[in-house]
Structures are given as C-alpha cells and as structure tokens.
Motif scaffolding. Structure first.
Motif, PDB file in Angstrom:
ATOM      1  N   TYR A   1     -12.881  -7.082  36.332  1.00 45.68           N
ATOM      2  CA  TYR A   1     -11.889  -7.834  35.901  1.00 45.68           C
ATOM      3  C   TYR A   1     -11.037  -8.580  34.401  1.00 45.68           C
ATOM      4  N   TRP A   2     -11.672  -7.749  33.402  1.00 41.77           N
ATOM      5  CA  TRP A   2     -11.428  -8.446  32.008  1.00 41.77           C
ATOM      6  C   TRP A   2     -10.144  -8.651  32.106  1.00 41.77           C
ATOM      7  N   PHE A   3      -9.541  -9.155  31.183  1.00 41.89           N
ATOM      8  CA  PHE A   3      -8.329  -8.706  31.034  1.00 41.89           C
ATOM      9  C   PHE A   3      -7.662  -9.043  29.537  1.00 41.89           C
ATOM     10  N   GLU A   4      -6.544  -9.011  29.182  1.00 42.18           N
ATOM     11  CA  GLU A   4      -6.001  -9.408  28.010  1.00 42.18           C
ATOM     12  C   GLU A   4      -4.953  -9.807  27.984  1.00 42.18           C
ATOM     13  N   LEU A   5      -3.979 -10.732  27.070  1.00 46.29           N
ATOM     14  CA  LEU A   5      -2.476 -10.877  26.693  1.00 46.29           C
ATOM     15  C   LEU A   5      -2.463 -10.938  25.185  1.00 46.29           C
ATOM     16  N   ILE A   6      -1.099 -10.494  25.489  1.00 50.31           N
ATOM     17  CA  ILE A   6      -1.095 -10.142  23.647  1.00 50.31           C
ATOM     18  C   ILE A   6       0.763 -10.474  23.499  1.00 50.31           C
ATOM     19  N   THR A   7       1.185 -11.309  22.871  1.00 47.55           N
ATOM     20  CA  THR A   7       2.263 -11.313  22.472  1.00 47.55           C
ATOM     21  C   THR A   7       2.759 -10.925  21.248  1.00 47.55           C
ATOM     22  N   THR A   8       4.565 -10.357  21.099  1.00 52.19           N
ATOM     23  CA  THR A   8       4.472 -10.708  19.986  1.00 52.19           C
ATOM     24  C   THR A   8       6.282 -11.518  20.263  1.00 52.19           C
ATOM     25  N   PRO A   9       6.789 -11.849  18.773  1.00 55.49           N
ATOM     26  CA  PRO A   9       8.482 -12.255  19.529  1.00 55.49           C
ATOM     27  C   PRO A   9       8.942 -11.329  20.750  1.00 55.49           C
ATOM     28  N   GLY A  10       9.906 -11.936  21.681  1.00 53.99           N
ATOM     29  CA  GLY A  10      10.216 -11.457  22.630  1.00 53.99           C
ATOM     30  C   GLY A  10       9.051 -11.246  23.771  1.00 53.99           C
ATOM     31  N   GLN A  11       8.016 -10.771  23.385  1.00 56.59           N
ATOM     32  CA  GLN A  11       7.480  -9.914  24.906  1.00 56.59           C
ATOM     33  C   GLN A  11       6.164 -10.036  24.512  1.00 56.59           C
TER      34      GLN A  11
ATOM     35  N   GLN B   1       7.400  -2.295  51.571  1.00 58.35           N
ATOM     36  CA  GLN B   1       7.173  -2.299  50.039  1.00 58.35           C
ATOM     37  C   GLN B   1       7.340  -3.861  49.678  1.00 58.35           C
ATOM     38  N   ASP B   2       5.675  -4.753  49.593  1.00 53.77           N
ATOM     39  CA  ASP B   2       5.311  -5.854  48.964  1.00 53.77           C
ATOM     40  C   ASP B   2       4.540  -5.693  47.957  1.00 53.77           C
ATOM     41  N   PHE B   3       4.711  -6.599  47.183  1.00 53.83           N
ATOM     42  CA  PHE B   3       4.164  -6.728  45.528  1.00 53.83           C
ATOM     43  C   PHE B   3       2.899  -6.157  46.064  1.00 53.83           C
ATOM     44  N   ASP B   4       2.565  -5.311  44.580  1.00 49.47           N
ATOM     45  CA  ASP B   4       0.480  -4.916  44.558  1.00 49.47           C
ATOM     46  C   ASP B   4      -0.168  -5.575  44.382  1.00 49.47           C
ATOM     47  N   TRP B   5      -0.850  -6.170  44.621  1.00 48.70           N
ATOM     48  CA  TRP B   5      -1.841  -6.696  45.179  1.00 48.70           C
ATOM     49  C   TRP B   5      -2.584  -7.278  43.103  1.00 48.70           C
ATOM     50  N   TRP B   6      -2.701  -5.821  42.514  1.00 47.06           N
ATOM     51  CA  TRP B   6      -2.936  -6.455  41.178  1.00 47.06           C
ATOM     52  C   TRP B   6      -2.188  -6.353  40.477  1.00 47.06           C
ATOM     53  N   PHE B   7      -0.564  -6.807  40.774  1.00 48.42           N
ATOM     54  CA  PHE B   7       0.573  -7.514  40.048  1.00 48.42           C
ATOM     55  C   PHE B   7       0.393  -8.677  39.872  1.00 48.42           C
ATOM     56  N   LEU B   8       0.179  -9.242  41.215  1.00 39.97           N
ATOM     57  CA  LEU B   8       0.159 -10.583  41.914  1.00 39.97           C
ATOM     58  C   LEU B   8      -0.986 -10.927  41.124  1.00 39.97           C
ATOM     59  N   TRP B   9      -2.306 -10.417  40.890  1.00 42.99           N
ATOM     60  CA  TRP B   9      -3.492 -10.900  40.212  1.00 42.99           C
ATOM     61  C   TRP B   9      -3.520 -11.068  38.897  1.00 42.99           C
ATOM     62  N   ALA B  10      -2.474 -10.239  38.303  1.00 42.20           N
ATOM     63  CA  ALA B  10      -1.866  -9.983  36.558  1.00 42.20           C
ATOM     64  C   ALA B  10      -1.063 -11.546  36.589  1.00 42.20           C
ATOM     65  N   CYS B  11      -0.003 -11.911  37.891  1.00 39.46           N
ATOM     66  CA  CYS B  11       0.751 -12.650  37.615  1.00 39.46           C
ATOM     67  C   CYS B  11      -0.040 -14.046  37.474  1.00 39.46           C
ATOM     68  N   HIS B  12      -1.573 -14.024  38.217  1.00 36.97           N
ATOM     69  CA  HIS B  12      -2.440 -15.712  37.807  1.00 36.97           C
ATOM     70  C   HIS B  12      -3.039 -15.581  36.425  1.00 36.97           C
ATOM     71  N   ALA B  13      -3.366 -14.336  36.544  1.00 36.92           N
ATOM     72  CA  ALA B  13      -4.049 -14.013  35.341  1.00 36.92           C
ATOM     73  C   ALA B  13      -3.619 -14.405  34.438  1.00 36.92           C
ATOM     74  N   THR B  14      -2.181 -14.528  33.954  1.00 36.36           N
ATOM     75  CA  THR B  14      -0.956 -14.877  32.587  1.00 36.36           C
ATOM     76  C   THR B  14      -0.867 -16.177  32.500  1.00 36.36           C
TER      77      THR B  14
END
Length: 254
Positions: A42-52, A215-228
């Motif tokens: 369950y590692w994750f990373e956040l990368i930002t550049t201008p606009g994304q 269709q409902d939100f995928d569990w990993w997408f929800l996880w990613a939202c919390h992670a962000t």
C-alpha cells in the motif's frame, strides 16, 4: 452510494505506519512517497507539476487536472477541524487518465436495484422475489457483472399473453403466445377484418436493464482519494513546522 466511512477506515488501517519521503519539492513541482519502512504494501506517491497531480501506487494510477496548484484544489477536502472529506464524484470528473477507472461493477448496488424493482411489481406478480432468488441460486454468481447481466436477461416470471381487440371489448388471456394468437385470428375471422387483436406479452422481464445503476466507485479510487488528502495534510504539516530538510530523501512521520 455511501458516506465513504468504510473506505476511510480501511485506508487508515492500511497506512497506520506510513512515513513520508520528499524526493522533490520546488514550488509546484513535488514528488512525495508514502510507505511503511518495513514492507512495501500500500505504498503510494503524489507527483505535481503546474496544472496536474499524479497519484500512483499499488493499484491503478490517476492523473487529475483542474487548477495550476492541484494541492490547493484538493485542500478543499481538508476542513478547519483537521477532518478529511473526499469528493469522488466531483474529483473523478477531473481525471484525464480515464474516468472509467474510477468506477467498477458493484454487486451490492446490483442487489439493491433488483430488490427495489421486484418490490415495485410484487403486487402484480406475487411470488416474484422468491422466484428471482431461486433463479439466481440455480446457476448464477452475481459477484461478477457478466453473470449478473445474464441472470437479468434470462429471468422471466408470470408467463402470460393477452389478445385484445381494437374495435370491441373482446379479449383473451393465457399462458401461451400461440394460443392467444390463435384466439385473436378466430375473433377477427368471426367479427370482421377491422377486429384485429394484437397479442401483448404480460410476462415480467427486466426490460429496463440499461437504466439500472450497477457501477459504484472502485475501492482503489476511493483509497486514492483518501491518500491524496492524507498526503497533502502531511506535506502541509511538514512545511508548517519547517521540517523540509529532515524529510528530503528521508522518511519522516510528519
């Protein structure tokens, strides 16, 4: 849909020992990694550049685009009391990596949609709920979308056909299309050509399958939202207390 408390609780368990490492931090150019030092689950990373903002980790990756500083965009989910509130519906609209990756088939939603439909027609088709249960248990595994759709398409209950004359009050109802059609032909022959009696199929089927919400939100997408939100909150805490030097290429519990 839910209040996302279940996904929040899971995320908290999965990341209880995570530490943040700052690989790059230069204005809107950031690269942060979050992981537990003793294992790589369950590692994750956040990368930002201008606009994304790019989220990646143990599952699908997601690319969000909305404003110049995407950390600022997501900070709306971090309230003044420190609580986190994800908005997956709105955030999924900002995906440029494929919005379909944010959702997946939900057996829970499928069962709820079917139950609601059957409850609405139970008075007209007594016993239909029990018949559906028997139908599914006979050969279908609705854990999978393809099987769920097949179960819907093959279900028929209360086989009945009605022939009704357009010119008079004659009608006939039976459980065979061929018999009803034959009766209609006999009536037209006896009453005249104007007395056509089309045969209507009264059998219950899931004819509006396309309108069902499966269709409902995928569990990993929800996880990613919390992670962000989790990642941005830790990053903000680090900067608030001036810990950037400690976090650079070092895991810290900021």
């Amino acid at each position: 849909m839910s209040d996302f408390s279940e996904s929040a609780a899971r995320f908290a368990r999965d990341t209880a020992a995570h530490r943040m490492t700052v690989l790059h931090d230069d204005g809107l150019y950031r690269h942060l990694i979050f992981a537990e030092p003793t294992h790589g689950f369950y590692w994750f990373e956040l990368i930002t550049t201008p606009g994304q903002l790019v989220f990646s980790g143990d599952g699908n990756s997601y690319v969000f685009r909305r404003t110049k500083d995407m950390f600022q965009f997501f900070r709306s989910g971090i309230w003044r009391d420190g609580s986190h509130h994800i908005n997956p519906g709105y955030w999924s609209e900002k995906l440029t990596s494929g919005r379909e990756a944010a959702t997946d088939y939900s057996e829970k939603l499928f069962q709820a949609e079917v139950a609601e439909t059957l409850a609405d027609v139970e008075d007209d088709y007594p016993g239909i709920a029990a018949a559906w249960t028997e139908h599914v248990e006979s050969e279908f595994n609705t854990e999978y979308e393809e099987e769920a759709l097949r179960a819907l398409s093959e279900f028929r209950f209360g086989e009945a056909y009605r022939a009704k004359c357009r010119e008079c009050d004659w009608e006939f109802e039976g459980d065979s299309y061929l018999v009803a059609a034959g009766k209609a032909r006999d009536h037209r022959r006896e009453a005249g050509d104007k007395h056509a009696a089309p045969v209507m199929d009264l059998t219950f089927t899931f004819s509006d399958m396309g309108e069902m919400r499966l269709q409902d939100f995928d569990w990993w997408f929800l996880w990613a939202c919390h992670a962000t939100l989790f990642g941005i909150a830790r990053y903000d805490r680090l900067r608030k207390y001036g810990l950037e030097a400690l976090a650079a290429r070092k895991a810290v519990a900021a």
